[in-house]
Design a protein around this motif. Structure first.
Motif, PDB file in Angstrom:
ATOM      1  N   PHE A 119     -26.790 -10.791  10.564  1.00 13.03           N
ATOM      2  CA  PHE A 119     -27.444 -10.344   9.341  1.00 13.03           C
ATOM      3  C   PHE A 119     -26.442  -9.733   8.355  1.00 13.03           C
ATOM      4  CE2 PHE A 119     -31.362  -9.563  12.192  1.00 13.03           C
ATOM      5  CZ  PHE A 119     -31.743 -10.890  12.070  1.00 13.03           C
TER       6      PHE A 119
ATOM      7  N   LYS B 204     -24.386 -12.789   7.022  1.00 14.88           N
ATOM      8  CA  LYS B 204     -25.174 -13.754   6.243  1.00 14.88           C
ATOM      9  C   LYS B 204     -25.799 -13.133   5.007  1.00 14.88           C
ATOM     10  CE  LYS B 204     -26.957 -17.993   6.186  1.00 14.88           C
ATOM     11  NZ  LYS B 204     -26.103 -19.195   6.131  1.00 14.88           N
ATOM     12  N   TYR B 205     -26.350 -11.918   5.150  1.00 13.06           N
ATOM     13  CA  TYR B 205     -27.112 -11.312   4.060  1.00 13.06           C
ATOM     14  C   TYR B 205     -26.505 -10.016   3.526  1.00 13.06           C
ATOM     15  CZ  TYR B 205     -30.627 -14.379   6.200  1.00 13.06           C
ATOM     16  OH  TYR B 205     -31.298 -15.454   6.730  1.00 13.06           O
ATOM     17  N   ASN B 206     -25.467  -9.523   4.205  1.00 17.55           N
ATOM     18  CA  ASN B 206     -24.892  -8.214   3.866  1.00 17.55           C
ATOM     19  C   ASN B 206     -25.954  -7.114   3.963  1.00 17.55           C
ATOM     20  OD1 ASN B 206     -22.606  -6.669   3.241  1.00 17.55           O
ATOM     21  ND2 ASN B 206     -23.116  -6.614   1.073  1.00 17.55           N
TER      22      ASN B 206
ATOM     23  N   LEU C  35     -36.901  -9.386   6.988  1.00 16.94           N
ATOM     24  CA  LEU C  35     -35.789  -9.970   6.228  1.00 16.94           C
ATOM     25  C   LEU C  35     -36.226 -10.374   4.818  1.00 16.94           C
ATOM     26  CD1 LEU C  35     -34.106 -12.085   9.034  1.00 16.94           C
ATOM     27  CD2 LEU C  35     -33.210 -10.008   7.972  1.00 16.94           C
TER      28      LEU C  35
ATOM     29  N   SER D 207     -36.282  -7.180   2.937  1.00 18.14           N
ATOM     30  CA  SER D 207     -34.901  -6.724   2.764  1.00 18.14           C
ATOM     31  C   SER D 207     -34.226  -7.464   1.611  1.00 18.14           C
ATOM     32  CB  SER D 207     -34.110  -6.932   4.056  1.00 18.14           C
ATOM     33  OG  SER D 207     -34.671  -6.206   5.121  1.00 18.14           O
ATOM     34  N   ASN D 208     -34.415  -8.767   1.566  1.00 19.27           N
ATOM     35  CA  ASN D 208     -33.829  -9.552   0.471  1.00 19.27           C
ATOM     36  C   ASN D 208     -34.470  -9.215  -0.868  1.00 19.27           C
ATOM     37  OD1 ASN D 208     -31.763 -11.163   1.699  1.00 19.27           O
ATOM     38  ND2 ASN D 208     -33.358 -12.303   2.755  1.00 19.27           N
TER      39      ASN D 208
ATOM     40  N   LYS E 253     -32.894  -6.045  -1.970  1.00 22.75           N
ATOM     41  CA  LYS E 253     -31.543  -6.349  -2.434  1.00 22.75           C
ATOM     42  C   LYS E 253     -31.550  -6.929  -3.841  1.00 22.75           C
ATOM     43  CE  LYS E 253     -27.360  -8.578  -0.696  1.00 22.75           C
ATOM     44  NZ  LYS E 253     -26.843  -9.518   0.324  1.00 22.75           N
TER      45      LYS E 253
END
Length: 366
Positions: free
Chosen positions: A31, A34-36, A352, A355-356, A359
């Protein structure tokens, strides 16, 4: 750039909650690459105790929960996250309890996004359902619950996307219960007493501890109510027409021991139902929502063995979505819909997504 820390407060560390933590720990490096994103569990709880992670001791919950967990109220958790200045908060409800549901709105008002496996909030009176969504909009928070319907299958998202893109859904119909799918798939293929299959399903952990909860049909009805509300119908659980699979002498009004010792009373009626159906047919327990009549039913039906429902295997779920443009050939979503690992993975996907989203919002603010 340093990873964005997502603080997850997990309510419920049983089978699903424990699997969720394990999956996060196993994929944490992925994670971040891939997504920081860094997923953390500053607080985890069971039904009565909470463990508050100590600074500098990340993800040590399992070793310390028994020694360091303390009684809690949701107000204590809100106060702790505020005092610690924790941001990017997600509350995960991995319980089956109605108690934590009472605090959803308070959590939203205090900065939490919500991810749940618990269906309770989505089947209570429509006024409560609406009030949650009013607060989500007011406080700009997310509330995701794909695990409410056959965890592992993208049913909720598919139905919502179809509805809100103008697709006119006319009917939703299918097998929504993994335990009952297993029972009737075996009953259709094997010459074995109905009660013996129920006992096997219990031993395998497919049913609830008291399998009458599965046989009542209530769980299927709840899922249909949630789906109906997702496409803007004010469905209520009390209006669902349910054909339970129990007989009067073994229903919920009798003791567990009476049910356990007399399951064989179910054998004769289901044997008759099996023998009197048309040739090359099998029994299936389905849920159906007819949009035009706004009728929601849960019932036992007989279908051809070579139909999509008749071909189900093991614990598979299958949901058909009918629209005006595909009234004879519905969109079919099929696959395994049970198991703690599957449910946990579905919750993780929702975490996720949020979370994105967090972000993206932070990028805009910057």
């Amino acid at each position: 750039m340093s990873a964005l820390r997502i603080n997850i407060v997990l309510f419920g560390i049983g089978n699903v909650g424990g699997s969720l933590i394990q999956q996060v720990l196993e994929s944490q490096h992925f994670f971040q690459e891939k997504y920081n994103i860094e997923l953390r569990f500053p607080i985890i709880t069971n039904s009565s105790l909470a463990f508050f992670e100590k600074e500098g001791l990340a993800n040590t919950w399992e070793a310390n929960f028994a020694q360091s967990a303390i009684p809690f109220r949701v107000e204590d958790i809100i106060e702790y996250t505020t005092n610690q200045g924790l941001e990017n908060l997600i509350a995960v409800d991995a319980t089956n309890s109605p108690d934590i549901v009472k605090s959803y709105i308070s959590l939203i008002q205090n900065g939490f996004n919500i991810v749940v496996a618990n269906k309770t909030a989505n089947i209570l009176h429509h006024d409560f359902y609406t009030e949650i969504r009013r607060n989500l909009k007011k406080f700009d928070k997310d509330y995701l619950y794909e695990a409410n319907i056959s965890a592992g299958l993208p049913i909720l998202n598919t139905i919502k996307e179809l509805h809100f893109s103008g697709g006119k859904i006319t009917k939703i119909r299918g097998v929504f219960s993994s335990s009952l799918s297993y029972i009737f798939n075996r009953f259709g293929n094997e010459d074995i007493p109905f009660s013996k299959i129920i006992e096997d399903a219990e031993k395998l952990g497919y049913t609830k501890i008291d399998s009458r909860e599965d046989l009542s049909g209530n769980a299927v009805a709840e899922k249909l109510v949630i789906l109906a509300r997702e496409i803007e119908h004010k469905a209520e659980l009390k209006k669902v027409q349910i054909m339970p699979l129990l007989i009067p002498t073994l229903n919920e009004t009798h003791t567990k021991s009476a049910y356990k010792n007399n399951k064989n009373l179910l054998d004769k009626p289901y044997r008759i139902a099996k023998l009197t159906q048309n040739e090359n047919h099998v029994l299936r327990y389905v849920g159906e929502f007819d949009i035009e009549s706004e009728k929601i039913e849960v019932k036992l039906i007989s279908v051809p063995f070579n139909s999509v429902l008749g071909q189900l295997q093991d614990t598979e779920n299958l949901i058909g979505i009918y629209t005006k443009t595909n009234s004879k050939n519905p969109i079919i979503i099929q696959g395994a819909g049970s198991g703690k690992e599957i449910a946990a993975r579905t919750i993780l996907k929702d975490i996720l997504k949020i979370s994105n989203h967090i972000k993206q919002k932070e990028t805009i603010w910057l």
